[in-house]
Motif scaffolding. Structure first.
Motif, short mmCIF file in Angstrom:
data_model
loop_
_atom_site.label_atom_id
_atom_site.label_comp_id
_atom_site.label_asym_id
_atom_site.label_seq_id
_atom_site.Cartn_x
_atom_site.Cartn_y
_atom_site.Cartn_z
N GLY A 46 0.71 -0.25 0.93
CA GLY A 46 0.48 -1.71 0.55
C GLY A 46 -0.18 -2.45 1.81
N THR A 47 0.20 -2.10 3.15
CA THR A 47 -0.37 -2.76 4.31
C THR A 47 -1.84 -2.15 4.29
N ARG A 54 -3.78 -1.03 2.27
CA ARG A 54 -4.79 -1.45 1.01
C ARG A 54 -5.17 -2.97 1.50
N LEU A 55 -4.38 -3.78 1.85
CA LEU A 55 -4.55 -5.26 2.22
C LEU A 55 -5.54 -5.10 3.37
N PHE A 78 -9.06 -4.46 2.19
CA PHE A 78 -9.44 -5.04 1.21
C PHE A 78 -9.81 -6.65 1.97
N LEU A 79 -9.36 -6.96 3.00
CA LEU A 79 -9.46 -8.35 3.77
C LEU A 79 -10.87 -8.64 3.88
N TYR A 128 -13.38 -3.18 -1.09
CA TYR A 128 -13.40 -4.00 -2.43
C TYR A 128 -13.46 -2.95 -3.35
N VAL A 147 -10.58 -0.54 -4.00
CA VAL A 147 -9.38 -1.23 -4.69
C VAL A 147 -9.51 -0.87 -6.21
#
Length: 297
Positions: free
Chosen positions: A110-111, A113-114, A117-118, A178, A181
């Motif tokens: 999860g971390t 992926r974030l 994506f940021l 992006y 995801v």
């Protein structure tokens, strides 16, 4: 049946028939005012030339000029170069990231992926300024790190080749997460039983990737290829902020050339012609991609 009853029924029928259009009217008015009218007016502008501050009808003059304009074809070549190099690299990296994010062996998924994506959250101008600072020839962090390992400073934004590389690096950093995801969301719809059955039959990781993962990603790949192509053909912010189209027009894109003609030289007729040429190019390439990638194997 009385006349009054018939009159009431007619009014009821008319009200039922017109009610949907009354509710749709605000949307239709906004669409005509802010979408349809600009399209039609822009096409009209493409058939005019500016004479003494007034637009006069010129027929196909701007389109003939476009076909004879070497700077337009220079901008087209620069845009095509970014499209053919940056988009495949970015999407390949996005597929690799998505496969990694989908693995149950990866910790802190999860971390991560974030974190990847940021970059898409950062504004286009903001990240353009960030990269112009990082890639500054004299004071940039990248050249400072390279100097620390004995490599001469690279003229990232001052040399035609390295300026193109800088644009490609900036675009890849901004959009890879992006697309990853999007691929990850598609991968999570692929049944795990397919991988288990393939493993039971002796298929290795590469064969599972080729015969299960890639076919499963097909709809997402089509989506991202089309969207990335359209975005690259309209590329403006990054070259405008990083290099302003230079050096020597090496990073001049169709979007920048359109902007220059419209808002620097105020030649709105020719700028509209470039816009319609770009729209036609986007439509043709997108249609070809749908035909090629959208076919069932």
């Amino acid at each position: 049946m009385s006349t009054a009853t018939l009159s009431v029924r007619r009014r009821t029928i008319v009200t039922k028939n017109t009610a949907p259009y009354v509710f749709l009217a605000p949307v239709l008015i906004l669409f005509v005012a802010f979408k349809l009218y600009p399209y039609v007016y822009s096409f009209w502008l493409s058939l005019t030339r500016s004479v003494g501050g007034r637009q006069e009808f010129a027929g196909a003059e701007n389109y003939v000029r476009l076909l004879q304009d070497p700077l337009f074809f220079k901008a087209l070549g620069n845009t095509a170069l970014v499209l053919l190099i940056q988009v495949p690299i970015m999407l390949a990296l996005a597929v690799a990231l998505a496969v990694g994010f989908n693995s149950t062996l990866l910790r802190w998924r999860g971390t991560l992926r974030l974190a990847f994506f940021l970059p898409i959250v950062m504004g286009l101008v903001a990240y353009g300024i960030l990269f112009s600072t990082l890639l500054n020839t004299q004071y940039g962090l990248v050249n400072w790190v390279l100097g620390g390992v004995g490599i001469e400073p690279v003229p990232w934004l001052g040399d035609p080749m390295w300026a193109r590389v800088s644009i490609i690096l900036a675009l890849t950093w901004h959009y890879t997460g992006y697309n990853a995801v999007i691929y990850l969301a598609q991968l999570q719809t692929v049944p795990r039983e397919l991988y288990e059955a393939a493993s039971t039959d002796g298929a290795g990781p590469w064969r599972r990737f080729v015969h299960i993962t890639l076919p499963g990603l097909r709809p997402a790949i089509l989506l991202t290829v089309v969207l990335s192509t359209i975005g690259t053909l309209q590329l403006f912010d990054e070259p405008y902020v990083l290099t302003n189209g230079g050096p020597d027009n090496a990073t001049l894109t169709i979007g920048m050339y359109l902007y220059q003609n419209g808002f620097r030289y105020f030649d709105f007729g020719y700028a509209s012609t470039i816009a319609y040429a770009l729209a036609l190019l986007v439509a043709l390439i997108s249609f070809a991609q749908f035909r090629l990638l959208g076919r069932r194997s």
